[in-house]
Write a protein that holds these residues in place. Structure first.
Motif, mmCIF file in Angstrom:
data_model
loop_
_atom_site.group_PDB
_atom_site.id
_atom_site.type_symbol
_atom_site.label_atom_id
_atom_site.label_comp_id
_atom_site.label_asym_id
_atom_site.label_seq_id
_atom_site.Cartn_x
_atom_site.Cartn_y
_atom_site.Cartn_z
ATOM 1 N N LEU A 229 2.005 -12.547 -9.247
ATOM 2 C CA LEU A 229 0.804 -11.983 -8.626
ATOM 3 C C LEU A 229 0.242 -12.848 -7.497
ATOM 4 O O LEU A 229 -0.345 -12.336 -6.548
ATOM 5 C CB LEU A 229 -0.285 -11.782 -9.690
ATOM 6 C CG LEU A 229 0.039 -10.843 -10.851
ATOM 7 C CD1 LEU A 229 -1.156 -10.738 -11.781
ATOM 8 C CD2 LEU A 229 0.462 -9.470 -10.344
ATOM 9 N N SER A 230 0.411 -14.172 -7.612
ATOM 10 C CA SER A 230 -0.180 -15.073 -6.612
ATOM 11 C C SER A 230 0.436 -14.925 -5.227
ATOM 12 O O SER A 230 -0.124 -15.422 -4.245
ATOM 13 C CB SER A 230 -0.038 -16.526 -7.072
ATOM 14 O OG SER A 230 1.325 -16.873 -7.234
ATOM 15 N N SER A 231 1.579 -14.243 -5.129
ATOM 16 C CA SER A 231 2.250 -14.082 -3.831
ATOM 17 C C SER A 231 1.770 -12.853 -3.071
ATOM 18 O O SER A 231 2.282 -12.564 -1.981
ATOM 19 C CB SER A 231 3.767 -13.989 -4.040
ATOM 20 O OG SER A 231 4.286 -15.201 -4.534
ATOM 21 N N TYR A 232 0.743 -12.160 -3.606
ATOM 22 C CA TYR A 232 0.324 -10.897 -2.989
ATOM 23 C C TYR A 232 -1.196 -10.813 -2.904
ATOM 24 O O TYR A 232 -1.925 -11.342 -3.743
ATOM 25 C CB TYR A 232 0.870 -9.717 -3.798
ATOM 26 C CG TYR A 232 2.362 -9.828 -4.022
ATOM 27 C CD1 TYR A 232 3.269 -9.411 -3.057
ATOM 28 C CD2 TYR A 232 2.854 -10.429 -5.186
ATOM 29 C CE1 TYR A 232 4.630 -9.566 -3.247
ATOM 30 C CE2 TYR A 232 4.212 -10.582 -5.387
ATOM 31 C CZ TYR A 232 5.102 -10.159 -4.412
ATOM 32 O OH TYR A 232 6.449 -10.331 -4.591
ATOM 33 N N THR A 233 -1.654 -10.124 -1.874
ATOM 34 C CA THR A 233 -3.078 -9.885 -1.709
ATOM 35 C C THR A 233 -3.281 -8.499 -1.113
ATOM 36 O O THR A 233 -2.350 -7.933 -0.502
ATOM 37 C CB THR A 233 -3.719 -10.958 -0.806
ATOM 38 O OG1 THR A 233 -5.141 -10.817 -0.809
ATOM 39 C CG2 THR A 233 -3.215 -10.839 0.632
ATOM 40 N N LEU A 234 -4.455 -7.954 -1.288
ATOM 41 C CA LEU A 234 -4.720 -6.602 -0.790
ATOM 42 C C LEU A 234 -4.479 -6.514 0.716
ATOM 43 O O LEU A 234 -4.893 -7.387 1.473
ATOM 44 C CB LEU A 234 -6.164 -6.195 -1.092
ATOM 45 C CG LEU A 234 -6.554 -6.026 -2.559
ATOM 46 C CD1 LEU A 234 -7.930 -5.375 -2.661
ATOM 47 C CD2 LEU A 234 -5.528 -5.196 -3.313
ATOM 48 N N GLY A 235 -3.804 -5.454 1.129
ATOM 49 C CA GLY A 235 -3.520 -5.249 2.545
ATOM 50 C C GLY A 235 -2.206 -5.837 3.012
ATOM 51 O O GLY A 235 -1.784 -5.609 4.150
ATOM 52 N N GLN A 236 -1.524 -6.597 2.144
ATOM 53 C CA GLN A 236 -0.269 -7.242 2.513
ATOM 54 C C GLN A 236 0.839 -6.213 2.741
ATOM 55 O O GLN A 236 0.973 -5.252 1.996
ATOM 56 C CB GLN A 236 0.140 -8.222 1.415
ATOM 57 C CG GLN A 236 1.425 -8.975 1.689
ATOM 58 C CD GLN A 236 1.690 -10.031 0.629
ATOM 59 O OE1 GLN A 236 0.763 -10.633 0.099
ATOM 60 N NE2 GLN A 236 2.958 -10.253 0.304
ATOM 61 N N SER A 247 7.543 2.642 3.811
ATOM 62 C CA SER A 247 6.757 1.413 3.910
ATOM 63 C C SER A 247 5.497 1.510 3.064
ATOM 64 O O SER A 247 4.864 2.560 2.984
ATOM 65 C CB SER A 247 6.376 1.141 5.368
ATOM 66 O OG SER A 247 7.517 0.886 6.147
ATOM 67 N N PHE A 248 5.139 0.366 2.450
ATOM 68 C CA PHE A 248 3.954 0.313 1.599
ATOM 69 C C PHE A 248 3.065 -0.860 1.995
ATOM 70 O O PHE A 248 3.492 -1.772 2.719
ATOM 71 C CB PHE A 248 4.355 0.134 0.126
ATOM 72 C CG PHE A 248 5.004 1.330 -0.494
ATOM 73 C CD1 PHE A 248 4.236 2.355 -1.012
ATOM 74 C CD2 PHE A 248 6.385 1.419 -0.568
ATOM 75 C CE1 PHE A 248 4.842 3.464 -1.597
ATOM 76 C CE2 PHE A 248 6.998 2.517 -1.147
ATOM 77 C CZ PHE A 248 6.218 3.542 -1.664
ATOM 78 N N VAL A 249 1.833 -0.847 1.467
ATOM 79 C CA VAL A 249 0.945 -2.005 1.510
ATOM 80 C C VAL A 249 0.454 -2.249 0.084
ATOM 81 O O VAL A 249 0.458 -1.341 -0.748
ATOM 82 C CB VAL A 249 -0.263 -1.790 2.442
ATOM 83 C CG1 VAL A 249 0.171 -1.630 3.888
ATOM 84 C CG2 VAL A 249 -1.095 -0.591 1.992
ATOM 85 N N VAL A 250 0.038 -3.484 -0.184
ATOM 86 C CA VAL A 250 -0.550 -3.784 -1.487
ATOM 87 C C VAL A 250 -1.960 -3.198 -1.518
ATOM 88 O O VAL A 250 -2.806 -3.533 -0.685
ATOM 89 C CB VAL A 250 -0.612 -5.299 -1.737
ATOM 90 C CG1 VAL A 250 -1.332 -5.592 -3.066
ATOM 91 C CG2 VAL A 250 0.784 -5.904 -1.742
ATOM 92 N N CYS A 251 -2.216 -2.299 -2.467
ATOM 93 C CA CYS A 251 -3.550 -1.695 -2.572
ATOM 94 C C CYS A 251 -4.230 -2.006 -3.896
ATOM 95 O O CYS A 251 -5.365 -1.561 -4.136
ATOM 96 C CB CYS A 251 -3.483 -0.190 -2.338
ATOM 97 S SG CYS A 251 -2.580 0.733 -3.584
#
Length: 348
Positions: A229-236, A247-251
């Motif tokens: 989880l630490s490798s991701y943030t909202l909007g990434q 294509s996706f983004v982290v939401c």
């Protein structure tokens, strides 16, 4: 008449060194104060001591490494494990720079405390309060990091660099007495990582935020495997799976299931944010209030309405804002004046 005494948070960088130099030139009795916060801090402490010697001021080292580990470091680790976006610099400023160092000054007969932060303070005699304003150099402004300060703390703070028009001007000021600092690069990133990646740091601590899990879409369908989880943030957008070329983004981040939720840009747009730990620089602020909002240190500025009902604070936006991340600090302004801030709890 005795000269006023001021403690300066001295890191060994050009900003703190120039701050100490300016205050000595203004006639203050200056004490350089350096915190030892972790094992790899010795080199920085040595540089700070040399800077103090060059300026001709007293220098003290305060060892807060144990409490730093149990507060700032643990706060950061725990936040990532909960799927939040922490702000360790804001947390450290509150509890150490403007907490322990300022407290030390007040307990040891030191009248003021100063740092190399780029911001401005003024006293409003009509309203009887201290006010914080953005630095003249908007590119270096650090008022975002100061929203947690109280009126009692502001009474004892000095920010000499806020009136400089550019970093080049600061470097020019230090180029004589502190010539070895004038070309030194600004420090960036999380200080306690010691030149390793955040993921590696957390991995060494066996943090659950580095345990692999599943990428899913908003309906819960499996899309691939994530590295922690630490490798991701909202909007990434980077380092995400692209099934069927989509294509996706982290939401979203679901720490209870160790899942990273992927969606579209539309899923990131929110019109209301709930806040916690709100601090207002003016205790008599009237609500609702139209404010300018920053969702992170270098975010774009949004126009919003701040309301308070029963002690609960919310920010509402006519135009949606992108990816407000729970755990992150949000700060509000009126023009150049810092009004306060808080921590993002949730957004809809």
């Amino acid at each position: 008449m005795n000269k006023k005494k001021v403690g300066v948070g001295l890191s060994g960088g050009v900003d703190s060194g120039t701050t100490a130099l300016i205050l000595k030139e203004r006639g203050y009795e200056v004490v350089g104060m350096t915190m030892k916060l972790f094992d790899h801090h010795d080199a920085e402490i040595s540089v700070a001591r040399e800077v103090a010697d060059r300026i001709g001021i007293e220098h003290i080292v305060l060892d807060y490494s144990s409490s730093f580990e149990s507060s700032v470091v643990e706060y950061t680790v725990k936040s990532y494990e909960l799927g939040l976006t922490p702000n360790p610099c804001v947390f450290c400023n509150r509890h150490f720079k403007y907490g322990k160092l300022l407290d030390y000054c007040m307990e040891n007969g030191i009248d003021y405390f100063a740092t190399g932060h780029y911001a401005r303070i003024s006293y409003d005699e009509d309203r009887g309060i201290y006010r914080i304003f953005k630095a003249k150099d908007s590119r270096k402004d650090q008022s975002y990091n100061l929203f947690q300060l109280s009126q009692e703390q502001l009474k004892h703070l000095i920010f000499p660099l806020g009136d400089f028009s550019s970093k080049a001007e600061v470097r020019e000021k230090s180029s004589g007495t502190l010539s070895e600092l004038s070309s030194k690069k600004d420090s960036t990133g999380i200080c306690f990582l010691n030149k390793i990646s955040l993921y590696s740091f957390l991995k060494k601590r066996n943090s659950s935020s580095t345990v692999p899990g599943a990428f899913v879409d908003r309906a819960g369908n499996f899309l691939g495997r994530h590295v922690g989880l630490s490798s991701y943030t909202l909007g990434q957008k980077k380092n995400l799976p692209k099934p069927n070329g989509e294509s996706f983004v982290v939401c979203g981040i679901d720490s209870s299931e160790n899942k990273v939720i992927l969606g579209s840009e539309a899923d990131l747009l929110k019109t209301e944010i709930s806040l916690a730990d709100v601090n207002l620089l003016d205790p008599l602020m009237i609500f609702p209030a139209i404010v300018e909002v920053k969702l992170s240190q270098w975010s774009v500025v949004y126009s919003g309405e701040l309301s308070s009902v029963g002690g609960e604070f919310k920010l509402s936006f006519k135009s949606p804002v992108r990816a407000p991340a729970p755990g992150q600090s949000v700060v509000f302004y009126s023009g150049d004046e810092l009004l306060g801030g808080g921590t993002i709890c949730s957004a809809v």
